[in-house]
Design a protein around this motif. Structure first.
Motif, PDB file in Angstrom:
ATOM      1  N   VAL A 186      10.821  34.176 -17.302  1.00 47.04           N
ATOM      2  CA  VAL A 186      12.246  34.379 -17.565  1.00 47.04           C
ATOM      3  C   VAL A 186      13.002  33.212 -16.943  1.00 47.04           C
ATOM      4  CG1 VAL A 186      14.246  35.870 -17.243  1.00 47.04           C
ATOM      5  CG2 VAL A 186      11.976  36.887 -17.589  1.00 47.04           C
ATOM      6  N   VAL A 187      13.814  32.551 -17.744  1.00 46.56           N
ATOM      7  CA  VAL A 187      14.607  31.407 -17.295  1.00 46.56           C
ATOM      8  C   VAL A 187      16.083  31.746 -17.458  1.00 46.56           C
ATOM      9  CG1 VAL A 187      15.162  28.977 -17.678  1.00 46.56           C
ATOM     10  CG2 VAL A 187      12.793  29.771 -17.925  1.00 46.56           C
ATOM     11  N   ARG A 188      16.843  31.565 -16.379  1.00 51.72           N
ATOM     12  CA  ARG A 188      18.299  31.762 -16.454  1.00 51.72           C
ATOM     13  C   ARG A 188      18.964  30.417 -16.716  1.00 51.72           C
ATOM     14  NH1 ARG A 188      19.168  33.952 -11.907  1.00 51.72           N
ATOM     15  NH2 ARG A 188      19.432  36.122 -12.581  1.00 51.72           N
ATOM     16  N   VAL A 189      19.791  30.367 -17.749  1.00 54.17           N
ATOM     17  CA  VAL A 189      20.561  29.166 -18.057  1.00 54.17           C
ATOM     18  C   VAL A 189      22.031  29.460 -17.792  1.00 54.17           C
ATOM     19  CG1 VAL A 189      21.157  27.439 -19.783  1.00 54.17           C
ATOM     20  CG2 VAL A 189      18.891  28.499 -19.821  1.00 54.17           C
ATOM     21  N   THR A 190      22.667  28.616 -16.989  1.00 54.49           N
ATOM     22  CA  THR A 190      24.071  28.787 -16.619  1.00 54.49           C
ATOM     23  C   THR A 190      24.878  27.616 -17.162  1.00 54.49           C
ATOM     24  OG1 THR A 190      23.405  29.911 -14.578  1.00 54.49           O
ATOM     25  CG2 THR A 190      25.673  29.118 -14.702  1.00 54.49           C
ATOM     26  N   PHE A 191      25.957  27.921 -17.847  1.00 55.84           N
ATOM     27  CA  PHE A 191      26.833  26.908 -18.436  1.00 55.84           C
ATOM     28  C   PHE A 191      28.154  26.891 -17.681  1.00 55.84           C
ATOM     29  CE2 PHE A 191      24.027  28.467 -21.705  1.00 55.84           C
ATOM     30  CZ  PHE A 191      23.629  27.329 -22.396  1.00 55.84           C
ATOM     31  N   THR A 192      28.624  25.695 -17.348  1.00 54.74           N
ATOM     32  CA  THR A 192      29.921  25.542 -16.697  1.00 54.74           C
ATOM     33  C   THR A 192      30.852  24.791 -17.650  1.00 54.74           C
ATOM     34  OG1 THR A 192      28.903  25.465 -14.518  1.00 54.74           O
ATOM     35  CG2 THR A 192      31.154  24.611 -14.707  1.00 54.74           C
ATOM     36  N   THR A 209      30.674  28.332 -26.323  1.00 54.96           N
ATOM     37  CA  THR A 209      30.238  27.526 -27.456  1.00 54.96           C
ATOM     38  C   THR A 209      28.893  26.871 -27.163  1.00 54.96           C
ATOM     39  OG1 THR A 209      32.497  27.096 -28.178  1.00 54.96           O
ATOM     40  CG2 THR A 209      30.806  25.551 -28.913  1.00 54.96           C
ATOM     41  N   HIS A 210      28.736  26.346 -25.961  1.00 55.07           N
ATOM     42  CA  HIS A 210      27.460  25.737 -25.578  1.00 55.07           C
ATOM     43  C   HIS A 210      26.356  26.789 -25.524  1.00 55.07           C
ATOM     44  CE1 HIS A 210      29.822  22.229 -23.525  1.00 55.07           C
ATOM     45  NE2 HIS A 210      29.798  22.124 -24.846  1.00 55.07           N
ATOM     46  N   LEU A 211      26.687  27.956 -25.033  1.00 56.86           N
ATOM     47  CA  LEU A 211      25.727  29.049 -25.042  1.00 56.86           C
ATOM     48  C   LEU A 211      25.278  29.362 -26.469  1.00 56.86           C
ATOM     49  CD1 LEU A 211      24.206  31.575 -23.989  1.00 56.86           C
ATOM     50  CD2 LEU A 211      26.408  32.776 -23.990  1.00 56.86           C
ATOM     51  N   GLY A 212      26.230  29.434 -27.396  1.00 52.01           N
ATOM     52  CA  GLY A 212      25.887  29.719 -28.781  1.00 52.01           C
ATOM     53  C   GLY A 212      24.963  28.672 -29.377  1.00 52.01           C
ATOM     54  N   ARG A 213      25.173  27.425 -29.025  1.00 49.58           N
ATOM     55  CA  ARG A 213      24.301  26.366 -29.536  1.00 49.58           C
ATOM     56  C   ARG A 213      22.883  26.493 -28.972  1.00 49.58           C
ATOM     57  NH1 ARG A 213      29.244  22.099 -28.911  1.00 49.58           N
ATOM     58  NH2 ARG A 213      30.138  22.451 -30.987  1.00 49.58           N
ATOM     59  N   LEU A 214      22.780  26.936 -27.718  1.00 52.59           N
ATOM     60  CA  LEU A 214      21.440  27.168 -27.170  1.00 52.59           C
ATOM     61  C   LEU A 214      20.764  28.340 -27.884  1.00 52.59           C
ATOM     62  CD1 LEU A 214      19.169  26.604 -25.159  1.00 52.59           C
ATOM     63  CD2 LEU A 214      20.283  28.186 -23.583  1.00 52.59           C
ATOM     64  N   LEU A 215      21.508  29.396 -28.164  1.00 52.67           N
ATOM     65  CA  LEU A 215      20.935  30.530 -28.901  1.00 52.67           C
ATOM     66  C   LEU A 215      20.326  30.051 -30.212  1.00 52.67           C
ATOM     67  CD1 LEU A 215      23.657  33.314 -28.459  1.00 52.67           C
ATOM     68  CD2 LEU A 215      21.653  32.886 -27.047  1.00 52.67           C
ATOM     69  N   HIS A 216      21.037  29.184 -30.901  1.00 50.51           N
ATOM     70  CA  HIS A 216      20.529  28.654 -32.164  1.00 50.51           C
ATOM     71  C   HIS A 216      19.279  27.801 -31.928  1.00 50.51           C
ATOM     72  CE1 HIS A 216      20.541  27.105 -36.240  1.00 50.51           C
ATOM     73  NE2 HIS A 216      20.524  25.863 -35.763  1.00 50.51           N
ATOM     74  N   ARG A 238      25.870  36.404 -21.848  1.00 51.68           N
ATOM     75  CA  ARG A 238      27.225  36.828 -21.475  1.00 51.68           C
ATOM     76  C   ARG A 238      28.065  35.585 -21.198  1.00 51.68           C
ATOM     77  NH1 ARG A 238      24.060  38.296 -16.882  1.00 51.68           N
ATOM     78  NH2 ARG A 238      23.934  40.429 -17.659  1.00 51.68           N
ATOM     79  N   GLY A 239      29.400  35.732 -21.328  1.00 53.33           N
ATOM     80  CA  GLY A 239      30.265  34.599 -21.037  1.00 53.33           C
ATOM     81  C   GLY A 239      31.724  34.966 -21.172  1.00 53.33           C
ATOM     82  N   GLY A 240      32.553  34.142 -20.558  1.00 60.30           N
ATOM     83  CA  GLY A 240      33.988  34.373 -20.611  1.00 60.30           C
ATOM     84  C   GLY A 240      34.401  35.580 -19.794  1.00 60.30           C
ATOM     85  N   GLY A 241      35.724  35.781 -19.734  1.00 61.03           N
ATOM     86  CA  GLY A 241      36.210  36.917 -18.975  1.00 61.03           C
ATOM     87  C   GLY A 241      37.503  37.487 -19.480  1.00 61.03           C
ATOM     88  N   SER A 242      38.129  36.784 -20.434  1.00 63.32           N
ATOM     89  CA  SER A 242      39.451  37.238 -20.862  1.00 63.32           C
ATOM     90  C   SER A 242      39.783  36.626 -22.211  1.00 63.32           C
ATOM     91  CB  SER A 242      40.506  36.820 -19.833  1.00 63.32           C
ATOM     92  OG  SER A 242      41.816  37.026 -20.323  1.00 63.32           O
ATOM     93  N   PRO A 243      40.508  37.358 -23.049  1.00 61.50           N
ATOM     94  CA  PRO A 243      41.057  36.711 -24.239  1.00 61.50           C
ATOM     95  C   PRO A 243      42.127  35.693 -23.840  1.00 61.50           C
ATOM     96  CG  PRO A 243      41.930  38.926 -24.015  1.00 61.50           C
ATOM     97  CD  PRO A 243      40.887  38.771 -22.962  1.00 61.50           C
ATOM     98  N   CYS A 252      22.715  32.973 -19.888  1.00 67.58           N
ATOM     99  CA  CYS A 252      21.782  33.769 -20.669  1.00 67.58           C
ATOM    100  C   CYS A 252      20.426  33.764 -19.988  1.00 67.58           C
ATOM    101  CB  CYS A 252      21.670  33.250 -22.104  1.00 67.58           C
ATOM    102  SG  CYS A 252      20.931  31.619 -22.246  1.00 67.58           S
ATOM    103  N   LEU A 253      19.589  34.710 -20.381  1.00 71.03           N
ATOM    104  CA  LEU A 253      18.204  34.763 -19.948  1.00 71.03           C
ATOM    105  C   LEU A 253      17.322  34.472 -21.148  1.00 71.03           C
ATOM    106  CD1 LEU A 253      18.156  37.949 -17.669  1.00 71.03           C
ATOM    107  CD2 LEU A 253      18.382  35.554 -16.971  1.00 71.03           C
ATOM    108  N   VAL A 254      16.487  33.467 -20.998  1.00 69.43           N
ATOM    109  CA  VAL A 254      15.544  33.086 -22.043  1.00 69.43           C
ATOM    110  C   VAL A 254      14.167  33.569 -21.608  1.00 69.43           C
ATOM    111  CG1 VAL A 254      14.598  31.224 -23.431  1.00 69.43           C
ATOM    112  CG2 VAL A 254      16.930  31.041 -22.518  1.00 69.43           C
TER     113      VAL A 254
END
Length: 375
Positions: A186-192, A209-216, A238-243, A252-254
């Motif tokens: 299990v690898v945790r990837v953190t985006f800033t 957005t960067h998280l979504g690109r990794l998912l792809h 998971r990501g973000g905190g507010s609209p 994410c966890l890969v």
């Protein structure tokens, strides 16, 4: 051998009736203390010397080692099973064993109190008939989470004078002998990113957005990993905190499944290869366990053949998931074989009682004449 099969089934009902949900998975759950005490008292009454073992810093997570009477120089086989279960959400009566034909329902029935009942009954029978073998029971906590129990028990064996010739793990395999099992990582990837008002998105950096690109990218890479016998996927995101705010964080966890023979620690390089340099992303290895393969020769291979002949099965099961065989293999040659059913980790878990009895009977037959140097 009918008596040992019946003993196994009676014990199975007792064990399913005891709540042993793993508190590492379900906070404040019962844990293994009650089921360990039940088995300790029973095995002490059957002539076994019992030792309760806890992992350092986890005094509330007991495991049990039970050593039979008799000469220590006899062939020694560790019979291993885990006592913890997953949670019971959605189950109306998880600790009330219910029989329907050849099925016994209840939490832990298949995973793996059926296997535990079989090995305990077999060990008691072998002691009762003074068979020339030393069946040592290692009944452990926490297999469903972090393997604290097996690691503590394995470390404790030398101090108790136990040097096993082999270990049998009675995990559910449909009574087939396990040929291999996959490892995992299990690898945790953190985006800033950089926060900004969502109406002025060009002033921020969108971590989601960067998280979504990794998912792809993970989905694109997964086909090649599967072709090599593994698997690759994102299981938590998971990501973000507010609209109205450009998200400045995401993670994410890969999860990577690896075939036997490949190091699971390679997962970190696998995931890092998918990250783009313009992402502010870091990857960390959270957990990993290597896979395992049954020995081609030696005590475990010999016992596997003998047990398969008695059961009418063979080394045909390649487990897609991880079990604790690699931990035990470090101490002694190891094999995996146990009774199955259905609904593992689900609300309708059940075990085939015919398989429970068959394993108990087969073990008493095979072990009565087993010599680890026979191969």
């Amino acid at each position: 051998m009918g008596d040992v099969a019946a003993d196994a089934l009676h014990l199975l009902s007792d064990l399913v009736g005891i709540d042993s949900v793993n508190p590492g998975l379900v906070p404040a759950a019962a844990g293994e203390a009650e089921i360990v005490e039940h088995l300790r008292a029973r095995l002490h009454g059957s002539g076994f010397a019992t030792t309760v073992v806890t992992a350092p810093g986890h005094a509330d997570r007991p495991s049990l080692i039970a050593v039979p009477p008799g000469p220590g120089q006899r062939p020694t086989l560790v019979l291993n099973g885990h006592l913890d279960t997953v949670g019971v959400a959605g189950m109306p009566a998880p600790f009330t064993p219910r029989c329907d034909g050849d099925r016994l329902y209840g939490r832990g029935a298949a995973d793996m109190k059926g296997g535990v009942a079989a090995i305990v009954a077999a060990a008691e029978h072998l002691v009762a008939v003074n068979a020339p073998v030393r069946p040592v029971l290692a009944l452990v906590a926490d297999e469903e989470d972090a393997s604290l129990g097996s690691e503590a028990v394995i470390d404790a064996l030398p101090g108790l004078g136990i040097r096993p010739d082999a270990c049998l793990i009675a995990e559910p395999t449909d009574l087939a002998l396990t040929r291999s099992l996959r490892g995992f990582a299990v690898v945790r990837v953190t985006f800033t990113g950089r926060a900004a008002h969502s109406s002025q998105a060009d002033l921020g950096v969108n971590a989601v957005t960067h998280l979504g690109r990794l998912l792809h990218a993970v989905d694109e890479r997964a086909a090649a990993v599967r072709a090599g016998g593994g698997d690759l996927m994102v299981t938590v995101a998971r990501g973000g905190g507010s609209p109205f705010v450009v998200p400045d964080h995401a993670e994410c966890l890969v999860e990577l499944r690896t075939p036997a023979g490949r190091s699971s620690a390679e997962a970190l390089d696998e995931v890092r290869s998918l990250l783009r340099p313009d992402w502010d992303a870091t990857a960390d290895l959270v957990a990993h366990r290597d896979g395992w393969r049954l020995d081609d020769a030696g005590p475990a291979a010999d016992l596997s053949r003998r047990l398969g002949d008695e059961l009418g099965t063979g080394p045909t099961f390649d487990a897609p998931y991880w079990m604790e065989a690699p931990l035990w293999q470090r101490r002694c040659p190891t094999l995996v074989c146990g009774p199955s059913g259905g609904g593992l980790h689900a609300v309708d878990e059940w075990v085939d009682v015919r398989q429970v009895g068959a394993l108990a009977a087969a073990l008493t037959t095979v072990l009565a004449g087993w010599r680890p140097d026979a191969d």
